[in-house]
Enzyme design. Structure first.
Site, mmCIF file in Angstrom:
data_model
loop_
_atom_site.group_PDB
_atom_site.id
_atom_site.type_symbol
_atom_site.label_atom_id
_atom_site.label_comp_id
_atom_site.label_asym_id
_atom_site.label_seq_id
_atom_site.Cartn_x
_atom_site.Cartn_y
_atom_site.Cartn_z
ATOM 1 N N ASP A 1 0.791 -1.225 0.000
ATOM 2 C CA ASP A 1 0.000 0.000 0.000
ATOM 3 C C ASP A 1 0.824 1.276 0.000
ATOM 4 O O ASP A 1 0.371 2.329 0.442
ATOM 5 C CB ASP A 1 -0.915 -0.013 1.235
ATOM 6 C CG ASP A 1 -0.138 -0.373 2.506
ATOM 7 O OD1 ASP A 1 1.088 -0.165 2.522
ATOM 8 O OD2 ASP A 1 -0.755 -0.880 3.469
ATOM 9 N N GLU B 1 -0.320 -8.969 -1.582
ATOM 10 C CA GLU B 1 -0.872 -8.485 -0.299
ATOM 11 C C GLU B 1 -2.105 -7.611 -0.538
ATOM 12 O O GLU B 1 -2.200 -6.458 -0.108
ATOM 13 C CB GLU B 1 0.172 -7.723 0.526
ATOM 14 C CG GLU B 1 -0.192 -7.550 1.993
ATOM 15 C CD GLU B 1 0.815 -6.690 2.761
ATOM 16 O OE1 GLU B 1 0.740 -5.449 2.715
ATOM 17 O OE2 GLU B 1 1.708 -7.275 3.404
ATOM 18 N N GLU C 1 -2.028 4.917 3.371
ATOM 19 C CA GLU C 1 -2.003 3.513 2.916
ATOM 20 C C GLU C 1 -3.386 2.920 2.680
ATOM 21 O O GLU C 1 -3.572 2.134 1.756
ATOM 22 C CB GLU C 1 -1.226 2.647 3.925
ATOM 23 C CG GLU C 1 0.275 2.915 3.969
ATOM 24 C CD GLU C 1 0.669 4.088 4.853
ATOM 25 O OE1 GLU C 1 -0.239 4.711 5.466
ATOM 26 O OE2 GLU C 1 1.859 4.409 4.931
ATOM 27 N N HIS D 1 6.625 4.680 12.803
ATOM 28 C CA HIS D 1 6.892 5.585 11.676
ATOM 29 C C HIS D 1 5.654 6.134 10.975
ATOM 30 O O HIS D 1 5.756 6.859 9.989
ATOM 31 C CB HIS D 1 7.745 4.857 10.632
ATOM 32 C CG HIS D 1 7.007 3.759 9.913
ATOM 33 N ND1 HIS D 1 6.191 4.014 8.826
ATOM 34 C CD2 HIS D 1 6.930 2.438 10.132
ATOM 35 C CE1 HIS D 1 5.666 2.872 8.411
ATOM 36 N NE2 HIS D 1 6.092 1.890 9.191
ATOM 37 N N ARG E 1 2.658 8.079 9.335
ATOM 38 C CA ARG E 1 2.427 9.504 9.061
ATOM 39 C C ARG E 1 1.336 10.103 9.949
ATOM 40 O O ARG E 1 1.436 11.251 10.379
ATOM 41 C CB ARG E 1 2.002 9.675 7.590
ATOM 42 C CG ARG E 1 3.141 10.022 6.670
ATOM 43 C CD ARG E 1 2.604 10.304 5.258
ATOM 44 N NE ARG E 1 3.491 11.170 4.512
ATOM 45 C CZ ARG E 1 4.619 10.771 3.918
ATOM 46 N NH1 ARG E 1 4.995 9.516 4.004
ATOM 47 N NH2 ARG E 1 5.363 11.619 3.254
ATOM 48 N N HIS F 1 13.426 4.989 12.450
ATOM 49 C CA HIS F 1 13.139 5.216 11.019
ATOM 50 C C HIS F 1 13.802 6.532 10.587
ATOM 51 O O HIS F 1 13.870 7.487 11.360
ATOM 52 C CB HIS F 1 11.620 5.286 10.860
ATOM 53 C CG HIS F 1 11.140 5.214 9.452
ATOM 54 N ND1 HIS F 1 11.300 6.252 8.560
ATOM 55 C CD2 HIS F 1 10.490 4.235 8.772
ATOM 56 C CE1 HIS F 1 10.766 5.902 7.393
ATOM 57 N NE2 HIS F 1 10.274 4.678 7.497
HETATM 58 C C1 UD1 Z 1 6.858 4.741 3.540
HETATM 59 C C2 UD1 Z 1 5.459 4.353 3.060
HETATM 60 C C3 UD1 Z 1 4.733 3.571 4.145
HETATM 61 C C4 UD1 Z 1 5.560 2.393 4.628
HETATM 62 C C5 UD1 Z 1 6.929 2.882 5.046
HETATM 63 C C6 UD1 Z 1 7.817 1.731 5.417
HETATM 64 C C7 UD1 Z 1 4.202 5.872 1.599
HETATM 65 C C8 UD1 Z 1 3.424 7.100 1.508
HETATM 66 N N1 UD1 Z 1 4.701 5.568 2.809
HETATM 67 O O1 UD1 Z 1 6.710 5.660 4.604
HETATM 68 O O2 UD1 Z 1 3.506 3.087 3.626
HETATM 69 O O3 UD1 Z 1 4.916 1.814 5.735
HETATM 70 O O4 UD1 Z 1 7.551 3.592 3.945
HETATM 71 O O5 UD1 Z 1 8.946 2.141 6.125
HETATM 72 O O6 UD1 Z 1 4.377 5.184 0.618
HETATM 73 N N2 UD1 Z 1 14.228 8.570 4.390
HETATM 74 C C9 UD1 Z 1 15.593 8.552 4.207
HETATM 75 N N3 UD1 Z 1 16.175 7.396 3.748
HETATM 76 C C10 UD1 Z 1 15.488 6.278 3.505
HETATM 77 C C11 UD1 Z 1 14.102 6.286 3.711
HETATM 78 C C12 UD1 Z 1 13.474 7.449 4.141
HETATM 79 O O7 UD1 Z 1 16.260 9.541 4.426
HETATM 80 O O8 UD1 Z 1 16.074 5.279 3.116
HETATM 81 C C13 UD1 Z 1 13.573 9.815 4.849
HETATM 82 C C14 UD1 Z 1 13.538 10.883 3.734
HETATM 83 O O9 UD1 Z 1 13.706 12.156 4.309
HETATM 84 C C15 UD1 Z 1 12.130 10.723 3.159
HETATM 85 C C16 UD1 Z 1 11.356 10.416 4.434
HETATM 86 O O10 UD1 Z 1 12.207 9.561 5.188
HETATM 87 O O11 UD1 Z 1 11.689 11.894 2.502
HETATM 88 C C17 UD1 Z 1 9.991 9.798 4.232
HETATM 89 O O12 UD1 Z 1 10.016 8.674 3.377
HETATM 90 P P1 UD1 Z 1 8.621 8.163 2.740
HETATM 91 O O13 UD1 Z 1 8.901 6.961 1.933
HETATM 92 O O14 UD1 Z 1 7.908 9.287 2.071
HETATM 93 O O15 UD1 Z 1 7.726 7.818 3.997
HETATM 94 P P2 UD1 Z 1 7.847 6.657 5.052
HETATM 95 O O16 UD1 Z 1 7.375 7.211 6.344
HETATM 96 O O17 UD1 Z 1 9.175 6.044 4.981
HETATM 97 N N1 UDP Z 2 12.682 -3.974 9.857
HETATM 98 C C1 UDP Z 2 14.056 -4.147 9.738
HETATM 99 N N2 UDP Z 2 14.866 -3.314 10.442
HETATM 100 C C2 UDP Z 2 14.410 -2.329 11.241
HETATM 101 C C3 UDP Z 2 12.999 -2.162 11.345
HETATM 102 C C4 UDP Z 2 12.169 -2.981 10.628
HETATM 103 O O1 UDP Z 2 14.517 -5.040 9.050
HETATM 104 O O2 UDP Z 2 15.197 -1.616 11.839
HETATM 105 C C5 UDP Z 2 11.803 -4.822 9.032
HETATM 106 C C6 UDP Z 2 10.765 -5.616 9.784
HETATM 107 O O3 UDP Z 2 11.249 -6.884 10.121
HETATM 108 C C7 UDP Z 2 9.607 -5.679 8.796
HETATM 109 C C8 UDP Z 2 9.751 -4.424 7.961
HETATM 110 O O4 UDP Z 2 11.050 -3.941 8.200
HETATM 111 O O5 UDP Z 2 9.719 -6.784 7.917
HETATM 112 C C9 UDP Z 2 8.703 -3.423 8.322
HETATM 113 O O6 UDP Z 2 8.988 -2.201 7.754
HETATM 114 P P1 UDP Z 2 8.267 -0.874 8.205
HETATM 115 O O7 UDP Z 2 7.820 -0.982 9.614
HETATM 116 O O8 UDP Z 2 9.183 0.237 7.838
HETATM 117 O O9 UDP Z 2 7.034 -0.790 7.211
HETATM 118 P P2 UDP Z 2 5.521 -1.323 7.278
HETATM 119 O O10 UDP Z 2 5.557 -2.799 7.398
HETATM 120 O O11 UDP Z 2 4.847 -0.645 8.422
HETATM 121 O O12 UDP Z 2 4.958 -0.865 5.983
#
Ligand code: UD1
Ligand code: UDP
Length: 377
Positions: free
Chosen positions: A100, A122, A136, A213, A215, A245
């Site tokens: 999602d 999924e 999501e 993490h 939003r 995160h």
């Molecule tokens: C995203 C997904 C969420 C998922 C989550 C898993 C969307 C809208 N959100 O949320 O569904 O549960 O990933 O973790 O699709 N950033 C870094 N490096 C990285 C990753 C993130 O610096 O490797 C920082 C950046 O500033 C980026 C911010 O995190 O702009 C947000 O990343 P984003 O993918 O938009 O949102 P997540 O909260 O990670």
């Molecule tokens: N995870 C990981 N390292 C971390 C935190 C999470 O490998 O430090 C893994 C965890 O086992 C799971 C996945 O990341 O499989 C979940 O990711 P996240 O919580 O970012 O996203 P969501 O599942 O909520 O979309």
């Protein structure tokens, strides 16, 4: 089959890599029938890259869309424009998206505009609450509207899709691919190398593993979560391990409010093997993650879910997960129960596997091949 089927798998974030890695692996096993290519959107630069390495995935395209503190519009527009170009050039027979995220939804939209079929891994998870989780819930509902093949992880997910009048012939009940990944990692020998973790008495202390993490929790709720973690750290024999995160909206409050306490360990996001090792070692989990709700029961670990609603009701019904919201006093109260009452702990630490048996990816790829054969191309 007259020609090989061209299947493109799209992934961008950490959980998508974890959950699509076994599917990509299965696709590769069918080289005679399938040309498999991987498109990385780059929505997560660092957090996805470390996982690609672990699973040995080399993307054929990297759209490199991530920006610091990106908005949903940033992610959507960059992904739509860049992915569409790949589709126009490559014209795959099918794209696969997972879950999602905005990467997944936008990829399915781009494919729809070009009349390219989408398979949704999924499929069918719902809270029916527009803003929780945000964005999501709506992303996945929109993917269901667009998708042509729906791979539902559980019976509940399947019935959600049926209720939305999705063609039953296009729904496959497969289990969640996260279980496939978990099995592939959990079976390997592991040596702890993280210097911070090595100093913690993981065998004798009550380790609480934390992730957060979402939003919809930014701002007030996140501060409440941090307040609760601080209070919980005052309980006897507790060690809190919190891989934070990289989202700045998470980093800032967590670092401001939780740094400098002896038994709160704020870490960089952990590699999957170390995270799974901690899932085995911990006493319980405190999280708002989707994937972690699916993984904790595999290790008999109670999970307190810091959300108002969850699309993973199966864990709640099995009694291994509890929805506790984001109010700090409730979080502390529920943690206290697990820490102080053996009976409460025993009730939640039973074995349950409502999310699959480790064969989801195989079933998904078999279904894809079967459909392609039927189409007679
Ligand atoms: C995203 C997904 C969420 C998922 C989550 C898993 C969307 C809208 N959100 O949320 O569904 O549960 O990933 O973790 O699709 N950033 C870094 N490096 C990285 C990753 C993130 O610096 O490797 C920082 C950046 O500033 C980026 C911010 O995190 O702009 C947000 O990343 P984003 O993918 O938009 O949102 P997540 O909260 O990670
Ligand atoms: N995870 C990981 N390292 C971390 C935190 C999470 O490998 O430090 C893994 C965890 O086992 C799971 C996945 O990341 O499989 C979940 O990711 P996240 O919580 O970012 O996203 P969501 O599942 O909520 O979309």
């Amino acid at each position: 089959m007259k020609k090989k089927m061209k299947v493109f798998t799209i992934l961008g974030t950490r959980p998508e890599v974890i959950k699509l890695a076994p599917v990509i692996h299965q696709l590769k096993l069918h080289k005679k029938q399938i040309v498999s290519k991987v498109v990385l959107t780059g929505q997560h630069r660092k957090m996805a890259d470390q996982f690609l390495k672990l699973f040995g995935i080399k993307p054929d395209y990297d759209l490199n869309i991530m920006m610091k503190n990106q908005t949903l519009v940033d992610v959507s527009t960059r992904c739509l424009i860049r992915f569409s170009k790949v589709l126009v050039k490559e014209k795959p027979d099918l794209i696969l998206v997972q879950g999602d995220t905005t990467s997944a939804f936008i990829a399915s939209l781009a494919a729809f505009y070009l009349k390219i079929p989408t398979g949704h891994v999924e499929a069918g998870l719902r809270t029916f609450d527009k803003y929780r989780p945000f964005p999501e819930e709506i992303n996945r509902q929109l993917i269901s509207v667009v998708a042509d093949f729906h791979f539902a992880p559980t019976k509940r997910a399947k019935s959600n899709l049926l209720r939305e009048h999705i063609n039953p012939k296009k729904i496959y009940l497969t289990g969640n691919t996260v279980v496939d990944s978990l099995y592939s990692i959990a079976g390997k020998k592991y040596t702890l190398r993280n210097e911070i973790l090595k100093k913690i008495d993981l065998d004798n202390k009550k380790v609480i593993l934390v992730t957060a993490h979402r939003r919809e929790s930014f701002g007030g709720p996140f501060k409440a979560i941090c307040k609760a973690i601080k209070e919980i750290s005052e309980f006897k024999d507790v060690e809190i391990i919190y891989p934070v995160h990289l989202n700045p909206n998470v980093q800032k409050p967590v670092n401001n409010l939780l740094q400098g306490r002896k038994n709160i360990h704020l870490l960089d996001p952990l590699d999957y093997e170390t995270f799974v090792f901690l899932l085995r070692k911990c006493y319980f989990v405190l999280s708002d993650s989707g994937g972690v709700q699916e993984e904790s029961p595999a290790f008999n670990k109670p999970i307190l879910v810091m959300r108002e609603v969850t699309e993973r009701q199966e864990g709640v019904e099995a009694g291994v997960a509890r929805l506790i919201g984001m109010d700090s006093s409730r979080i502390v109260k529920e943690a206290r129960k697990l820490l102080n009452s053996n009976a409460q702990y025993a009730k939640m630490s039973k074995s349950a596997s409502p999310y699959g048996d480790g064969t989801a990816s195989k079933q998904i790829v078999e279904a894809i091949i079967e459909n392609f054969k039927k189409s007679g191309r």
